[in-house]
Every structure is written in C-alpha cells, then in structure tokens.
Enzyme design. Structure first.
Site, PDB file in Angstrom:
ATOM      1  N   ARG A  47       0.829  -1.203   0.000  1.00 13.70           N
ATOM      2  CA  ARG A  47       0.000   0.000   0.000  1.00 13.70           C
ATOM      3  C   ARG A  47       0.863   1.253   0.000  1.00 13.70           C
ATOM      4  O   ARG A  47       0.532   2.258  -0.630  1.00 13.70           O
ATOM      5  CB  ARG A  47      -0.937   0.009   1.215  1.00 13.70           C
ATOM      6  CG  ARG A  47      -1.978   1.154   1.158  1.00 13.70           C
ATOM      7  CD  ARG A  47      -2.641   1.424   2.501  1.00 13.70           C
ATOM      8  NE  ARG A  47      -1.704   1.960   3.462  1.00 13.70           N
ATOM      9  CZ  ARG A  47      -1.361   1.378   4.594  1.00 13.70           C
ATOM     10  NH1 ARG A  47      -1.866   0.200   4.910  1.00 13.70           N
ATOM     11  NH2 ARG A  47      -0.483   1.944   5.410  1.00 13.70           N
ATOM     12  N   TYR A  99     -14.937  19.797 -15.729  1.00 11.00           N
ATOM     13  CA  TYR A  99     -15.393  18.413 -15.702  1.00 11.00           C
ATOM     14  C   TYR A  99     -16.396  18.244 -14.576  1.00 11.00           C
ATOM     15  O   TYR A  99     -16.120  18.605 -13.426  1.00 11.00           O
ATOM     16  CB  TYR A  99     -14.184  17.491 -15.522  1.00 11.00           C
ATOM     17  CG  TYR A  99     -14.505  16.075 -15.158  1.00 11.00           C
ATOM     18  CD1 TYR A  99     -15.324  15.292 -15.961  1.00 11.00           C
ATOM     19  CD2 TYR A  99     -13.995  15.493 -13.999  1.00 11.00           C
ATOM     20  CE1 TYR A  99     -15.628  13.979 -15.618  1.00 11.00           C
ATOM     21  CE2 TYR A  99     -14.276  14.184 -13.659  1.00 11.00           C
ATOM     22  CZ  TYR A  99     -15.103  13.441 -14.470  1.00 11.00           C
ATOM     23  OH  TYR A  99     -15.395  12.146 -14.119  1.00 11.00           O
ATOM     24  N   ASP A 171      -5.534  20.159 -15.500  1.00 11.28           N
ATOM     25  CA  ASP A 171      -6.001  18.830 -15.900  1.00 11.28           C
ATOM     26  C   ASP A 171      -5.613  18.646 -17.361  1.00 11.28           C
ATOM     27  O   ASP A 171      -6.179  19.265 -18.252  1.00 11.28           O
ATOM     28  CB  ASP A 171      -7.514  18.729 -15.716  1.00 11.28           C
ATOM     29  CG  ASP A 171      -8.060  17.339 -16.047  1.00 11.28           C
ATOM     30  OD1 ASP A 171      -7.359  16.562 -16.730  1.00 11.28           O
ATOM     31  OD2 ASP A 171      -9.195  17.044 -15.643  1.00 11.28           O
ATOM     32  N   LYS A 196      -7.565   7.272 -19.495  1.00 10.49           N
ATOM     33  CA  LYS A 196      -7.846   7.718 -20.851  1.00 10.49           C
ATOM     34  C   LYS A 196      -6.656   7.440 -21.773  1.00 10.49           C
ATOM     35  O   LYS A 196      -6.298   6.300 -21.990  1.00 10.49           O
ATOM     36  CB  LYS A 196      -8.230   9.199 -20.808  1.00 10.49           C
ATOM     37  CG  LYS A 196      -9.265   9.569 -19.739  1.00 10.49           C
ATOM     38  CD  LYS A 196     -10.537   8.754 -19.808  1.00 10.49           C
ATOM     39  CE  LYS A 196     -11.682   9.319 -18.966  1.00 10.49           C
ATOM     40  NZ  LYS A 196     -11.449   9.341 -17.513  1.00 10.49           N
TER      41      LYS A 196
END
Length: 372
Positions: A47, A99, A171, A196
């Site tokens: 982790r 967004y 972004d 993406k």
C-alpha cells in the site's frame, strides 16, 4: 531524451533476476526485512509503495518534465486528495465548464467541508483576476475544456496563481504531455486521468498528479495515497505503463483522425457548430497553436435541432460506440448533457466525440449515414 524515447524507457530497467525486458508484475503485498530490521530494497508494504507503482511514477514524472509524480486509483482520487490537502476556509477557482466530476465531489464528498469555490470563465484572464480572494489557494484549469473545448492561457493562469500565492493545477487528460506541456508555461502541477490516453486501451482506471517542485499540497496527496489507501493495484500500474509505451504513436493517429472528422463535420448542413481547437474559426485556435503541439483527439458538435435529433444521430452511428470515457482505440460518442444531469450547462443538442484509431474515412462515412 525526446518524449517518444522517454515513453518507452523512463522508469524501466531489465529485470536482473530473469533478464525480462517487460517488467514483471509484483503482486506481493509485503517485503522481507534485512537482519537489522531495515528494508534495503526500499519496499515494506505494497500500500505504501510497490515496484510497479514506482516504475509508473518515475515514467510519468519524466514524461511530464516534472520532479515527482504520485499515481492513485482514479482521476477522481487525485482530485479528492488535492481537496483533502486544502485548509478549512481555502478558496478554489475552477472553470465554469469544468469536468462535472469536480462539481460532484465538492457537492457530495466535501459538502460539509468549509471550502469555498468560484466557477469562472478561464478564457477571460480579467475574470480570473477579479475572482481571486485573499484566501485563494488553488487555481484549477482545464484546457481544452470538457466538453466545449475552450482554450485557456496557461501562462496567464499561472501568473495569476503565483501573484495570489495559490497553487495552479492543470487537468491535462485531453492532451497528454505529447500535445501540451503545462510546466513550460509556469503551471505548478499537472493531473491526468490515466484511464484515458495514458492507458489507451479502455481496460484500466487510474490517475496521476505530477509536480515540478516540492510543495505542501503534493505531499498531502502523497499521504492520501499511502495512508488513505486510494492506491492502484500492481496490475493497474503495469497496464498503464504498457499503454504509455505507445502513447506518442497513438496520439499522432488520434490527432490526425480528429482533424479530419472535425473538418468534415464543419462543412455538413446538419451540424450547427463544431468545437475543435484545430479549426481556424475556433475562438481559441491561435492560442492553442502556440501552447499545443497539435489540437487533440477530442471534439464536440451540435446537431442542428433539439436533444431528440442529437440522440437520433448517436443512435444511428455504427462505428462510434455510445459510451462514456475517451482515449481508447475505439471511437466514442456521448450525449454529454444526459451524463451531467440536471443543471448542466452543456447544450442539449451537443454530442462529445472521442476520435479513435479507426480509419478516418470509415469514421466519416459512418457520420455521413447517421447525419443523413
């Protein structure tokens, strides 16, 4: 090294235990201590850090031209980590057509947090300057924006943020570092949904935040990753790193196809308006030409008529898949207002398109029969 070479080599090395060229997937959750109790190889618990995650972070930092990167389990996890890192009473500036996920996170997850936000037209630097407050600590910019493909002046936004003692974050999901490099214009940090174009195959979810210098907000996002638990799995990291290897080649094909599709749509009588910064009549065309190396693989267009006409066109398409997301090999079409729901500012007759890697002539023929 050039970006094409970095995409293939950064963060990787030959596996010394086997000679494997492709990195192995390290699924172990825990790692052996040395006799003195230390971790000589730098890994203790998956982790907190993992070999696949470290390779991906090193690669994406090099690709962006930044100092350090932190990868998380999604793009929204990056956004959530950033917002968690702000102080009570901090003020955020964000684009008016940001967004929709950002608005949702602020309205739901952070509804009771004392954060202030103003949504402004980021293409108007005077409006951005006027919206700055003494407690402004974050300036969030998307360019091109989603879904209207508006272009904001990165250098101008960065200057406004600096003067306000705020951190600027861009972004860059729509562009990737292949097309746009915000650090060159003074932006402090860049985030991507690696789901993406970075991953590039519509088969993995992830996000990344890259910084060009040490700062408190990046360190708090790093803590959110390690101790908040929003970590990508080793296989997720492996898939994204694999996708990055072909990023430069894929982006060239996306850009070429999108340019051809946009030019076709612009001349069609059934299309009211096309949003693509590569078109000379786009309001941000000249600015995009200065700060982008190409105009991206995303576009939107308004069908002449109402919501019903737009939905009918989407329904008739055969090669364009009606699906959310972008940046994969398949071309996607989406009625964005339906996704964003009540209160959306997106025109009801607008369709957003992620132009894929099919032959551009086939895509244009599909559009032709749907618009007929």
């Amino acid at each position: 090294m050039r970006i094409e070479t970095l995409a293939v080599h950064a963060g990787r090395s030959i596996d010394r235990s086997s000679g494997a060229v492709t990195p192995p997937i390290h699924l172990s959750t825990t790692f052996e201590r040395a006799e003195d109790g230390n971790y000589p190889l730098g890994f203790s618990y998956s982790r907190e850090d993992n070999p696949n995650r470290r390779m991906l972070e090193q690669c994406l930092a090099a690709l962006e031209g930044g100092k350090e990167a932190v990868v998380l389990s999604s793009g929204l996890a990056v956004l959530t980590g950033v917002l968690q890192g702000l102080e009570p009473g901090d003020h955020i500036l964000a684009p008016g057509d940001v967004y929709y996920g950002l608005r949702q996170v602020l309205k739901t997850v952070f509804a009771k947090w004392p954060l202030e936000v103003n949504y402004v037209d980021m293409t108007d630097l005077n409006a951005v300057r006027s919206a700055v407050r003494p407690n402004t600590r974050l300036v969030w910019v998307e360019t091109p924006s989603n879904p209207l493909l508006k272009i904001s002046d990165l250098a101008g936004i960065a200057e406004v943020a600096r003067k306000a003692n705020a951190i600027s974050i861009c972004d860059g999901t729509f562009t990737t570092p292949v097309v746009q490099r915000p650090f060159q214009f003074g932006i402090d940090m860049v985030m991507h949904s690696t789901t993406k174009y970075m991953g590039g195959h519509s088969d993995v979810v992830g996000g990344v935040l890259t910084t060009r210098f040490d700062n408190y907000l990046f360190e708090r996002v790093r803590n959110s990753q390690r101790y908040g638990g929003a970590v990508p799995s080793p296989f997720d990291c492996w898939l994204i790193l694999r996708g990055v290897s072909t990023l430069s080649c894929r982006m060239r094909a996306h850009l070429e196809n999108a340019s051809a599709v946009a030019a076709y749509l612009r001349g069609h009588s059934a299309v009211e308006k096309v949003y693509y910064p590569g078109l000379p009549d786009h309001s941000g065309h000249e600015l995009a030409a200065r700060q982008m190396a190409g105009f991206g693989g995303m576009l939107s267009f308004q069908v002449r008529g109402s919501r019903e006409e737009a939905m009918a066109v989407a329904a008739k398409l055969r090669l364009f898949t009606r699906a959310t997301s972008l940046g994969g090999p398949h071309s996607f079409v989406e009625h964005r207002a339906s996704i964003e729901g009540p209160g959306t500012k997106t025109p009801e007759n607008l369709l957003r398109v992620s132009v894929g890697l099919e032959n551009a002539s086939d895509l244009i023929e599909d559009l032709e029969q749907a618009l007929r």
